[in-house]
Design a protein around this motif. Structure first.
Motif, PDB file in Angstrom:
ATOM      1  N   LYS A  83      40.680  28.180  84.788  1.00  0.00           N
ATOM      2  CA  LYS A  83      41.713  29.028  85.385  1.00  0.00           C
ATOM      3  C   LYS A  83      43.092  28.702  84.819  1.00  0.00           C
ATOM      4  N   LYS A  84      43.280  27.467  84.374  1.00  0.00           N
ATOM      5  CA  LYS A  84      44.583  27.034  83.870  1.00  0.00           C
ATOM      6  C   LYS A  84      44.579  26.826  82.359  1.00  0.00           C
ATOM      7  N   PHE A  85      43.649  27.503  81.657  1.00  0.00           N
ATOM      8  CA  PHE A  85      43.538  27.267  80.218  1.00  0.00           C
ATOM      9  C   PHE A  85      44.826  27.575  79.471  1.00  0.00           C
ATOM     10  N   MET A  86      45.599  28.560  79.938  1.00  0.00           N
ATOM     11  CA  MET A  86      46.804  28.954  79.222  1.00  0.00           C
ATOM     12  C   MET A  86      47.835  27.826  79.217  1.00  0.00           C
ATOM     13  N   ASP A  87      47.966  27.147  80.339  1.00  0.00           N
ATOM     14  CA  ASP A  87      48.880  26.012  80.398  1.00  0.00           C
ATOM     15  C   ASP A  87      48.451  24.912  79.430  1.00  0.00           C
ATOM     16  N   VAL A  88      47.151  24.651  79.400  1.00  0.00           N
ATOM     17  CA  VAL A  88      46.641  23.601  78.517  1.00  0.00           C
ATOM     18  C   VAL A  88      46.794  24.012  77.053  1.00  0.00           C
ATOM     19  N   LEU A  89      46.455  25.260  76.743  1.00  0.00           N
ATOM     20  CA  LEU A  89      46.525  25.723  75.360  1.00  0.00           C
ATOM     21  C   LEU A  89      47.953  25.647  74.811  1.00  0.00           C
ATOM     22  N   THR A  90      48.907  26.155  75.552  1.00  0.00           N
ATOM     23  CA  THR A  90      50.280  26.153  75.040  1.00  0.00           C
ATOM     24  C   THR A  90      50.816  24.730  74.914  1.00  0.00           C
ATOM     25  N   ARG A  91      50.454  23.870  75.858  1.00  0.00           N
ATOM     26  CA  ARG A  91      50.875  22.469  75.757  1.00  0.00           C
ATOM     27  C   ARG A  91      50.268  21.789  74.536  1.00  0.00           C
ATOM     28  N   GLU A  92      48.968  21.996  74.323  1.00  0.00           N
ATOM     29  CA  GLU A  92      48.278  21.335  73.221  1.00  0.00           C
ATOM     30  C   GLU A  92      48.687  21.898  71.867  1.00  0.00           C
ATOM     31  N   MET A  93      48.880  23.211  71.783  1.00  0.00           N
ATOM     32  CA  MET A  93      49.374  23.793  70.532  1.00  0.00           C
ATOM     33  C   MET A  93      50.756  23.260  70.197  1.00  0.00           C
ATOM     34  N   SER A  94      51.576  23.106  71.225  1.00  0.00           N
ATOM     35  CA  SER A  94      52.910  22.560  71.008  1.00  0.00           C
ATOM     36  C   SER A  94      52.831  21.153  70.438  1.00  0.00           C
ATOM     37  N   LYS A  95      51.998  20.305  71.039  1.00  0.00           N
ATOM     38  CA  LYS A  95      51.882  18.923  70.565  1.00  0.00           C
ATOM     39  C   LYS A  95      51.358  18.857  69.140  1.00  0.00           C
ATOM     40  N   VAL A 109      53.839  28.071  59.763  1.00  0.00           N
ATOM     41  CA  VAL A 109      52.660  28.394  60.561  1.00  0.00           C
ATOM     42  C   VAL A 109      52.640  29.895  60.836  1.00  0.00           C
ATOM     43  N   PHE A 110      51.444  30.499  60.653  1.00  0.00           N
ATOM     44  CA  PHE A 110      51.257  31.926  60.896  1.00  0.00           C
ATOM     45  C   PHE A 110      50.015  32.150  61.755  1.00  0.00           C
ATOM     46  N   ASN A 111      50.009  33.234  62.498  1.00  0.00           N
ATOM     47  CA  ASN A 111      48.852  33.590  63.306  1.00  0.00           C
ATOM     48  C   ASN A 111      47.672  33.993  62.425  1.00  0.00           C
ATOM     49  N   ALA A 112      46.463  33.574  62.831  1.00  0.00           N
ATOM     50  CA  ALA A 112      45.244  34.000  62.140  1.00  0.00           C
ATOM     51  C   ALA A 112      44.157  34.399  63.123  1.00  0.00           C
ATOM     52  N   THR A 113      44.517  34.592  64.384  1.00  0.00           N
ATOM     53  CA  THR A 113      43.546  34.983  65.404  1.00  0.00           C
ATOM     54  C   THR A 113      43.533  36.499  65.547  1.00  0.00           C
ATOM     55  N   ASP A 114      42.361  37.099  65.361  1.00  0.00           N
ATOM     56  CA  ASP A 114      42.216  38.546  65.497  1.00  0.00           C
ATOM     57  C   ASP A 114      42.027  38.864  66.974  1.00  0.00           C
ATOM     58  N   SER A 115      43.145  39.015  67.686  1.00  0.00           N
ATOM     59  CA  SER A 115      43.076  39.200  69.127  1.00  0.00           C
ATOM     60  C   SER A 115      44.325  39.908  69.626  1.00  0.00           C
ATOM     61  N   GLU A 116      44.172  40.641  70.707  1.00  0.00           N
ATOM     62  CA  GLU A 116      45.318  41.281  71.345  1.00  0.00           C
ATOM     63  C   GLU A 116      46.083  40.306  72.235  1.00  0.00           C
ATOM     64  N   THR A 117      45.452  39.196  72.592  1.00  0.00           N
ATOM     65  CA  THR A 117      46.087  38.218  73.479  1.00  0.00           C
ATOM     66  C   THR A 117      46.835  37.177  72.649  1.00  0.00           C
ATOM     67  N   LYS A 118      48.085  36.941  73.010  1.00  0.00           N
ATOM     68  CA  LYS A 118      48.930  36.017  72.252  1.00  0.00           C
ATOM     69  C   LYS A 118      49.835  35.227  73.190  1.00  0.00           C
ATOM     70  N   PHE A 119      50.312  34.086  72.700  1.00  0.00           N
ATOM     71  CA  PHE A 119      51.337  33.361  73.436  1.00  0.00           C
ATOM     72  C   PHE A 119      52.594  33.289  72.580  1.00  0.00           C
ATOM     73  N   ASP A 120      53.718  33.074  73.234  1.00  0.00           N
ATOM     74  CA  ASP A 120      55.020  33.068  72.572  1.00  0.00           C
ATOM     75  C   ASP A 120      55.336  31.660  72.079  1.00  0.00           C
ATOM     76  N   ALA A 121      55.302  31.460  70.765  1.00  0.00           N
ATOM     77  CA  ALA A 121      55.549  30.140  70.183  1.00  0.00           C
ATOM     78  C   ALA A 121      56.999  29.705  70.298  1.00  0.00           C
ATOM     79  N   GLU A 122      57.870  30.641  70.653  1.00  0.00           N
ATOM     80  CA  GLU A 122      59.280  30.285  70.804  1.00  0.00           C
ATOM     81  C   GLU A 122      59.481  29.304  71.953  1.00  0.00           C
ATOM     82  N   LEU A 123      58.656  29.410  72.979  1.00  0.00           N
ATOM     83  CA  LEU A 123      58.882  28.644  74.204  1.00  0.00           C
ATOM     84  C   LEU A 123      58.689  27.144  74.005  1.00  0.00           C
TER      85      LEU A 123
END
Length: 302
Positions: A83-95, A109-123
């Motif tokens: 349920k909280k995967f988004m929090d974990v993903l953004t934290r881990e990608m940041s690290k 770094v560039f996106n390579a995921t073929d998906s409509e779902t994305k997170f904002d790397a600016e944050l």
């Protein structure tokens, strides 16, 4: 009917695989040695057992395959589906990006995921510029330019994520460390030719089990399959003549590519002298959402 590949017996069993969330992204750099430093640094530590993330290199790219025309690699970072995967993903990608890629000179770094779902790397990444970063369009992509002491770090603003299948595995029962290393190396090299998979542990020397005497440290050794315990414990499952059992653990962006990768791992190892038997690990179907049967894979891809 008995299973075999190139004369090597294959257990009529299955592996358990798990639904996971991955982000697939491109790292580029001016020189190959810088690229390797960043790619290995960002994916070096598999640690999903601690509720964090697991990383691996999908494949290396030529300059003609990257957005900016430089040397590149596709990396994947995986987290558990929850349920909280988004929090974990953004934290881990940041690290992993901040500490593994941004600190290596000339990287992008560039996106390579073929998906409509994305997170904002600016944050969590772009703000490393302490407010002095800015957004532009370059190479047909919206990127953030982060000023750093070496010059700048560029990252695409929106990085995709998607659902995949993690934890596919193949075991090799080998007559020596040498045959185990040869089989494992061939498998890992062969997987580099399959787009969309990673084997974050490489040749994994220490398969684990869910039950443990020490739950505070997480999964511990799968003692049933430790060759050095064969004559020391009454419930050893190590066959006679087996001295080493490496495991190849695979994550794939979908079930089809994962099954293909598992077949390739079986097929290449079956040609190695000293591989006595091929199998796969499972936990009696209690943990993973997917059961992937070796018989089905062999019938589909042989």
């Amino acid at each position: 009917m008995a299973l075999e590949l190139n004369g090597v017996p294959v257990d009529d069993t299955y592996c358990e695989a798990f639904d996971g969330i991955y982000s697939r992204f491109i790292i580029t750099a001016k020189h190959r040695w810088l690229l390797k430093s960043a790619a290995y640094g960002a994916t070096a530590l598999p640690s999903t057992v601690f509720g964090e993330s697991e990383g691996g290199i999908d494949r290396w790219l030529s300059p003609s395959e990257t957005p900016d025309g430089r040397h590149g690699a596709i990396a994947q970072v995986w987290v558990q589906k929850s349920k909280k995967f988004m929090d974990v993903l953004t934290r881990e990608m940041s690290k992993r990006i901040r500490q593994g890629v941004l600190v290596v000179p000339t990287t992008r770094v560039f996106n390579a995921t073929d998906s409509e779902t994305k997170f904002d790397a600016e944050l969590n990444i772009g703000r490393c510029g302490d407010g002095y970063e800015w957004e532009e369009e370059m190479w047909g992509r919206k990127v953030i330019r982060v000023p750093i002491m070496f010059g700048e770090f560029i990252i695409e603003r929106y990085i995709g994520y998607a659902e995949g299948v993690a934890g596919g595995n193949i075991w090799y029962f080998c007559d020596s460390e040498e045959s185990a290393l040869e089989a494992g190396e061939l498998a890992v090299e062969a997987l580099k030719e399959i787009d969309g998979v990673i084997t974050s542990f490489g040749i994994c020397s220490a398969g684990s089990k869910p039950e443990t005497k020490y739950p505070e440290i997480g999964p511990t050794t799968n003692h049933y399959f430790c060759p050095t315990l064969k004559n020391k414990i009454p419930d050893s499952k190590v066959p006679d003549g087996v001295k080493s059992i490496p495991e190849i653990v695979i994550n794939g962006i979908n079930l089809d590519v994962l099954k293909k990768a598992m077949y390739v791992c079986m097929e290449v190892a079956s040609k190695v002298d000293g591989v006595l038997r091929i199998s796969s690990g499972n936990y009696d179907g209690k943990l993973g959402q997917h059961k992937i049967y070796l018989r089905d894979i062999i019938e589909e891809y042989s």
